[in-house]
Design a protein around this motif. Structure first.
Motif, PDB file in Angstrom:
ATOM      1  N   LYS A 246       0.709  -0.936   0.068  1.00 48.69           N
ATOM      2  CA  LYS A 246       0.062   0.028   0.038  1.00 48.69           C
ATOM      3  C   LYS A 246       0.763   1.313  -0.082  1.00 48.69           C
ATOM      4  O   LYS A 246       1.862   1.274   0.764  1.00 48.69           O
ATOM      5  N   ALA A 247       0.460   2.296  -0.684  1.00 47.47           N
ATOM      6  CA  ALA A 247       1.095   3.576  -0.705  1.00 47.47           C
ATOM      7  C   ALA A 247       0.761   4.207   0.657  1.00 47.47           C
ATOM      8  O   ALA A 247      -0.312   3.779   1.120  1.00 47.47           O
ATOM      9  N   CYS A 248       1.584   5.085   1.292  1.00 48.07           N
ATOM     10  CA  CYS A 248       1.671   5.718   2.151  1.00 48.07           C
ATOM     11  C   CYS A 248       1.798   7.039   2.354  1.00 48.07           C
ATOM     12  O   CYS A 248       2.759   7.750   1.536  1.00 48.07           O
ATOM     13  N   VAL A 249       1.135   7.874   2.851  1.00 48.50           N
ATOM     14  CA  VAL A 249       1.144   9.450   3.277  1.00 48.50           C
ATOM     15  C   VAL A 249       1.193   9.497   4.640  1.00 48.50           C
ATOM     16  O   VAL A 249       0.762   9.413   5.294  1.00 48.50           O
ATOM     17  N   THR A 250       2.546  10.396   4.985  1.00 47.72           N
ATOM     18  CA  THR A 250       2.902  10.499   6.345  1.00 47.72           C
ATOM     19  C   THR A 250       2.739  12.037   6.727  1.00 47.72           C
ATOM     20  O   THR A 250       3.521  12.960   6.078  1.00 47.72           O
ATOM     21  N   MET A 251       2.082  12.195   7.802  1.00 46.24           N
ATOM     22  CA  MET A 251       1.578  13.499   8.089  1.00 46.24           C
ATOM     23  C   MET A 251       2.673  14.048   9.234  1.00 46.24           C
ATOM     24  O   MET A 251       2.477  14.458  10.363  1.00 46.24           O
ATOM     25  N   ARG A 252       3.767  13.965   8.956  1.00 49.58           N
ATOM     26  CA  ARG A 252       5.215  14.401   9.574  1.00 49.58           C
ATOM     27  C   ARG A 252       6.073  15.139   8.824  1.00 49.58           C
ATOM     28  O   ARG A 252       5.867  15.267   7.470  1.00 49.58           O
ATOM     29  N   ASP A 253       7.007  16.042   9.284  1.00 54.15           N
ATOM     30  CA  ASP A 253       7.930  16.567   8.304  1.00 54.15           C
ATOM     31  C   ASP A 253       9.134  15.902   8.066  1.00 54.15           C
ATOM     32  O   ASP A 253      10.147  16.303   7.481  1.00 54.15           O
ATOM     33  N   ASP A 270       4.109  16.718   6.187  1.00 52.74           N
ATOM     34  CA  ASP A 270       3.849  17.589   7.433  1.00 52.74           C
ATOM     35  C   ASP A 270       2.531  17.599   7.601  1.00 52.74           C
ATOM     36  O   ASP A 270       1.640  16.763   7.294  1.00 52.74           O
ATOM     37  N   ALA A 271       2.076  18.717   8.474  1.00 53.54           N
ATOM     38  CA  ALA A 271       0.728  18.729   8.994  1.00 53.54           C
ATOM     39  C   ALA A 271      -0.037  19.968   8.209  1.00 53.54           C
ATOM     40  O   ALA A 271      -0.622  20.862   8.776  1.00 53.54           O
ATOM     41  N   ASN A 272       0.002  19.594   6.863  1.00 54.99           N
ATOM     42  CA  ASN A 272      -0.568  20.924   5.746  1.00 54.99           C
ATOM     43  C   ASN A 272      -1.587  20.310   5.040  1.00 54.99           C
ATOM     44  O   ASN A 272      -1.673  19.297   4.510  1.00 54.99           O
TER      45      ASN A 272
END
Length: 311
Positions: A246-253, A270-272
């Motif tokens: 699975k592809a992943c999107v990470t809400m961190r910088d 990030d948290a954008n």
């Protein structure tokens, strides 16, 4: 929360349960150091095997080193290069006082080389990641969460990291993104810990997504197998997404798992709010493949055991 792992995974109960689970970082680490030292003295241990970067990891390493007991560190060499993270301090110090370092990836080996470990009397070995061993072993036992009825292709989200939940601006931005995605793209499934739920409520935010209670490991594997995308601020879940294609999107910088970013399997946003939404749109439903066994191909534990029996 550890009880669910013993029950679901059939892990034998520990001979010693320290029950140190609240307090500041210094307080907990100090109490752990005291209690672990007592166990090591009683057991007359030949080795201490430690995993990861928790306070208990560092406490175990310090207790062993003070007693001149050799330490083997699993998941060595991991670096975020952010000294504001307690985990970064724990992992750096543990590596420094270990006798054998078991590295999961090429990048962790490179980190230790850059830090001068090639010139130290320490074994540095690349063995792979035991998290992949576990995910593959238990995948066939994955269990559907009770009452869960959504079709495949949902967005699986996790939200717990203090840098997000304890920062009102970051948390509000993430909640806005999750709400938008749930309303306009695909159902967002969010297993939410009571602490995070309370923080969100205290800030007057509303989550309009598919909230479920925190899940155990086997339920999480079931969700990972059926999701269309993982959206997370967790470290381990980034890898687990990859293990299941699975592809992943990470809400961190930043992330410690640079190989996932470099390989195009994971995207840092990030948290954008806008970045989260756009990256999710790009990656939803995309399949990723582990063509080069980035994490050892599920044989890390066997390699570690073979090394330790020869010590």
């Amino acid at each position: 929360m550890s009880d669910v792992f013993f029950e679901q995974l059939g892990i034998p109960r520990p001979d010693y349960q320290l029950d140190i689970n609240s307090g500041s970082h210094g307080d907990m680490t100090g109490r752990m150091l005291i209690e672990i030292e007592k166990v090591l003295l009683q057991e007359k241990s030949d080795w201490v095997l430690l995993y990861g970067d928790t306070n208990s990891t560092l406490a175990g390493a310090l207790a062993a080193a003070k007693l001149h007991i050799p330490v083997a560190h699993v998941e060595a060499g991991l670096r975020s290069f952010n000294m504001q993270m307690p985990e970064e301090i724990n992992r750096i110090l543990t590596d420094q006082i270990s006798s054998v370092l078991f590295c999961p990836t090429d990048s962790t080996m490179a980190n230790l080389k850059q830090e001068g470990f090639a010139d130290k009397p320490i074994q540095v070995l690349q063995v792979g990641d035991v998290m992949q061993d576990s995910a593959e072993f238990f995948a066939q036992q994955a269990t559907q969460p009770q009452g869960f009825e959504l079709d495949e292709g949902f967005i699986l989200a996790t939200l717990h990291r203090a840098e997000n939940t304890d920062n009102p601006e970051r948390l509000a931005a993430i909640v806005a993104a999750l709400n938008h995605l749930h309303a306009n793209l695909a159902p967002v499934v969010l297993p939410l810990h009571p602490r995070t739920r309370n923080v969100i409520a205290a800030q007057g935010l509303t989550l309009d997504v598919h909230l479920i209670e925190p899940v155990g490991y086997l339920e999480m594997l079931w969700l990972l197998q059926r999701t269309g995308l993982v959206l997370t601020d967790s470290g381990g879940v980034q890898k687990e997404a990859f293990f299941f294609g699975k592809a992943c999107v990470t809400m961190r910088d930043q992330t410690e798992w640079l190989e996932l970013i470099e390989g195009g399997f994971n995207e840092l946003v990030d948290a954008n709010t806008n970045k989260i939404i756009e990256a999710t749109k790009r990656n939803l439903g995309r399949t990723v493949k582990d063509e080069n066994e980035l994490y050892g191909g599920g044989k890390a534990a066997q390699r570690i055991a073979e090394v330790l029996v020869k010590q």
